[in-house]
Scaffold this motif. Structure first.
Motif, PDB file in Angstrom:
ATOM      1  N   GLN A 199       0.836  -1.201   0.000  1.00 41.66           N
ATOM      2  CA  GLN A 199       0.000   0.000   0.000  1.00 41.66           C
ATOM      3  C   GLN A 199       0.867   1.245   0.000  1.00 41.66           C
ATOM      4  O   GLN A 199       1.956   1.259   0.587  1.00 41.66           O
ATOM      5  N   THR A 200       0.373   2.285  -0.646  1.00 39.68           N
ATOM      6  CA  THR A 200       1.038   3.580  -0.606  1.00 39.68           C
ATOM      7  C   THR A 200      -0.013   4.670  -0.731  1.00 39.68           C
ATOM      8  O   THR A 200      -1.054   4.477  -1.374  1.00 39.68           O
ATOM      9  N   GLY A 201       0.242   5.808  -0.105  1.00 37.94           N
ATOM     10  CA  GLY A 201      -0.725   6.889  -0.167  1.00 37.94           C
ATOM     11  C   GLY A 201      -0.299   8.067   0.681  1.00 37.94           C
ATOM     12  O   GLY A 201       0.861   8.181   1.106  1.00 37.94           O
ATOM     13  N   LEU A 202      -1.239   8.972   0.911  1.00 35.95           N
ATOM     14  CA  LEU A 202      -0.992  10.204   1.645  1.00 35.95           C
ATOM     15  C   LEU A 202      -1.943  10.314   2.833  1.00 35.95           C
ATOM     16  O   LEU A 202      -3.076   9.852   2.777  1.00 35.95           O
ATOM     17  N   GLU A 203      -1.432  10.948   3.874  1.00 34.72           N
ATOM     18  CA  GLU A 203      -2.265  11.245   5.042  1.00 34.72           C
ATOM     19  C   GLU A 203      -2.036  12.680   5.464  1.00 34.72           C
ATOM     20  O   GLU A 203      -0.893  13.150   5.503  1.00 34.72           O
ATOM     21  N   TYR A 204      -3.133  13.371   5.765  1.00 39.31           N
ATOM     22  CA  TYR A 204      -3.061  14.733   6.291  1.00 39.31           C
ATOM     23  C   TYR A 204      -3.630  14.743   7.702  1.00 39.31           C
ATOM     24  O   TYR A 204      -4.705  14.203   7.950  1.00 39.31           O
ATOM     25  N   ARG A 205      -2.887  15.361   8.622  1.00 40.95           N
ATOM     26  CA  ARG A 205      -3.326  15.483  10.006  1.00 40.95           C
ATOM     27  C   ARG A 205      -3.407  16.961  10.396  1.00 40.95           C
ATOM     28  O   ARG A 205      -2.450  17.721  10.188  1.00 40.95           O
ATOM     29  N   LEU A 206      -4.531  17.346  10.954  1.00 39.09           N
ATOM     30  CA  LEU A 206      -4.686  18.659  11.569  1.00 39.09           C
ATOM     31  C   LEU A 206      -4.696  18.424  13.067  1.00 39.09           C
ATOM     32  O   LEU A 206      -5.682  17.927  13.624  1.00 39.09           O
ATOM     33  N   GLU A 207      -3.595  18.773  13.727  1.00 45.26           N
ATOM     34  CA  GLU A 207      -3.409  18.435  15.137  1.00 45.26           C
ATOM     35  C   GLU A 207      -3.706  19.639  16.020  1.00 45.26           C
ATOM     36  O   GLU A 207      -3.286  20.757  15.732  1.00 45.26           O
ATOM     37  N   ASP A 208      -4.424  19.364  17.112  1.00 47.06           N
ATOM     38  CA  ASP A 208      -4.812  20.391  18.083  1.00 47.06           C
ATOM     39  C   ASP A 208      -5.516  21.555  17.371  1.00 47.06           C
ATOM     40  O   ASP A 208      -5.177  22.727  17.566  1.00 47.06           O
ATOM     41  N   PHE A 209      -6.541  21.202  16.560  1.00 45.06           N
ATOM     42  CA  PHE A 209      -7.170  22.213  15.708  1.00 45.06           C
ATOM     43  C   PHE A 209      -8.017  23.223  16.474  1.00 45.06           C
ATOM     44  O   PHE A 209      -8.416  24.254  15.912  1.00 45.06           O
ATOM     45  N   SER A 210      -8.308  22.966  17.744  1.00 44.35           N
ATOM     46  CA  SER A 210      -9.072  23.934  18.523  1.00 44.35           C
ATOM     47  C   SER A 210      -8.180  25.001  19.158  1.00 44.35           C
ATOM     48  O   SER A 210      -8.673  25.950  19.751  1.00 44.35           O
ATOM     49  N   SER A 211      -6.865  24.841  19.038  1.00 47.82           N
ATOM     50  CA  SER A 211      -5.938  25.819  19.615  1.00 47.82           C
ATOM     51  C   SER A 211      -5.747  26.984  18.649  1.00 47.82           C
ATOM     52  O   SER A 211      -6.217  26.972  17.511  1.00 47.82           O
ATOM     53  N   GLY A 212      -5.029  27.990  19.098  1.00 47.95           N
ATOM     54  CA  GLY A 212      -4.775  29.141  18.250  1.00 47.95           C
ATOM     55  C   GLY A 212      -3.781  28.862  17.143  1.00 47.95           C
ATOM     56  O   GLY A 212      -3.775  29.555  16.122  1.00 47.95           O
TER      57      GLY A 212
END
Length: 228
Positions: A199-212
């Motif tokens: 398998q191969t692919g991409l992952e996007y993470r938005l971390e601690d999105f409630s912070s400033g």
């Protein structure tokens, strides 16, 4: 092509579009993994994996350096044809590479799948305890998955398939405010001879999105899975 398949391809498009526009606080990784699955009994199986996370973009600079190495084991018990529970343990080696301290992690999991037509849907619930020198972090995760063959209605040997994930995470601890993360993943895989999947692919993470200052993280994922 069915409506659901169009939704899946839209998921990948949104993932790539979001990553291209996530220029602030952006970190990029390449994360290869090797995993082995084997049955102990008809309803009971084990999974072992080794995962290596490497920087490719850090503080707006291109670089290739090791961040951590994860070794994990899961014991999986099937309770129905489409439902299972699992217990996992993972050790993260990070001190040797960055001096940031290692981590021991315990995981409890429930997984439910359904395949009404040609597309399989999955719902995974996890609770984790992340143990470091700092106070233990308790993390709760829900992941929605869909996968399907890219050619025809069934997956034949040597043909490609698509896997898309959307996951929400909540992390809580005594010494910090709750942290909310979201992860969006799209991967292409191939079922090969001898129980091998690539398998191969991409992952996007938005971390601690409630912070400033939320963190944008991009992964290039590559994996080899062997079923014995």
């Amino acid at each position: 092509m069915s409506y659901t398949k169009w939704v899946s391809f839209l998921l990948v498009f949104l993932c790539i579009h979001t990553m291209m526009n996530a220029q602030d606080n952006l970190t990029g990784y390449w994360q290869p993994q090797v995993a082995i699955n084997y049955d102990v009994a008809p309803l009971y199986s084990h999974n072992f994996s080794v995962t290596n996370r490497n920087y490719v973009l850090n503080d707006s600079e291109v670089q290739l350096s090791v961040r951590q190495l994860d070794v994990a084991h899961f014991s999986n018990l099937k309770i129905q044809d489409n439902q299972s529970i699992a217990l996992g343990v993972q050790y993260r080696f990070r001190n040797a590479f960055e001096g940031r301290g290692d981590e021991l992690r315990f995981t409890q999991q429930y997984n439910f799948t359904k395949k009404p037509m040609t597309i399989r849907f999955g719902h995974r619930f996890r609770a984790e305890q992340r143990i470091t020198k700092s106070p233990t972090i308790h993390r709760f995760r829900y992941r929605f998955t869909m996968d399907f063959a890219l050619k025809g209605e069934t997956l034949n040997m040597g043909e490609a398939y698509f896997v898309g994930n959307l996951e929400n995470l909540l992390s809580v601890s005594k010494m910090a405010s709750p942290e909310y993360d979201v992860r969006l993943t799209g991967q292409i895989g191939w079922q090969l001879q001898g129980g091998l999947k690539l398998q191969t692919g991409l992952e996007y993470r938005l971390e601690d999105f409630s912070s400033g200052v939320p963190q944008n993280v991009v992964f290039l994922l590559t994996s080899a899975q062997i079923s014995l």
